[in-house]
Write a protein that holds these residues in place. Structure first.
Motif, short mmCIF file in Angstrom:
data_model
loop_
_atom_site.label_atom_id
_atom_site.label_comp_id
_atom_site.label_asym_id
_atom_site.label_seq_id
_atom_site.Cartn_x
_atom_site.Cartn_y
_atom_site.Cartn_z
N CYS A 250 -17.28 -122.45 5.17
CA CYS A 250 -16.43 -122.14 6.32
C CYS A 250 -17.21 -121.40 7.41
O CYS A 250 -16.79 -121.39 8.57
N LEU B 149 -5.14 -116.51 6.27
CA LEU B 149 -6.37 -117.00 5.65
C LEU B 149 -6.42 -116.63 4.18
O LEU B 149 -6.82 -117.44 3.34
N VAL C 15 -9.75 -120.94 11.70
CA VAL C 15 -8.86 -119.78 11.60
C VAL C 15 -9.68 -118.49 11.62
O VAL C 15 -9.31 -117.51 12.28
N SER C 16 -10.83 -118.49 10.96
CA SER C 16 -11.70 -117.31 10.97
C SER C 16 -12.24 -117.03 12.37
O SER C 16 -12.43 -115.88 12.75
N GLY D 261 -10.41 -123.64 7.76
CA GLY D 261 -10.57 -122.23 7.42
C GLY D 261 -11.57 -121.54 8.34
O GLY D 261 -11.38 -120.38 8.73
N VAL E 272 -13.16 -117.22 2.07
CA VAL E 272 -12.53 -118.49 1.69
C VAL E 272 -13.55 -119.37 0.97
O VAL E 272 -13.36 -119.77 -0.16
N LYS F 25 -5.94 -119.27 0.91
CA LYS F 25 -7.35 -119.36 0.56
C LYS F 25 -7.65 -120.56 -0.35
O LYS F 25 -8.60 -121.31 -0.10
#
Length: 126
Positions: free
Chosen positions: A101, A32, A52-53, A49, A97, A36
């Motif tokens: 997000c 991440l 993924v978080s 993003g 990011v 970024k």
């Protein structure tokens, strides 16, 4: 009691699972941060993003629950005291990011939490 001992022998041990989930959490956070700028470049990438978080949240929940199992020597249900700090960690990674997000991270985290609950209910036959 016999069925419980049979089930616990079929489940993976907590220590390797905790290490693997911590490693996956670190890889997700590292990727991440490395990507970024690309993840903040468009709407679709910001949604990615957030997803993924949410995996950071997922692996953090697995890590904390495995550590609790190692410390207290018994399996716990994952409660809000575990979920909320892990969700905050995932949301903090999402904010690093881009602010937008956070929304996709929250939505994906709710989906992953539902998945954890469904799998846990299936494994433990609740």
């Amino acid at each position: 009691a016999k069925a419980s001992s049979e089930m616990s022998s079929q489940l993976p041990p907590a220590a390797p699972s905790a290490v693997a989930s911590l490693l996956c959490c670190c890889v997700a956070f590292g990727s991440l941060q490395v990507y970024k700028d690309e993840l903040a470049s468009s709407v679709v990438m910001r949604a990615a993003g957030g997803v993924v978080s949410s995996f950071i949240f997922f692996f953090a929940v697995l890590f904390v629950s495995n550590v609790l199992e190692m410390v207290f020597r018994e399996r716990f249900g994952i409660g809000w005291l575990v979920v909320l700090p892990c969700l905050l960690a995932g949301e903090a990674a999402a904010v690093s990011v881009d602010v937008s997000c956070v929304y996709s991270c929250f939505a994906s985290s709710v989906g992953l939490l539902w998945y954890l609950n469904a799998v846990s209910a299936h494994i433990h036959k609740l």
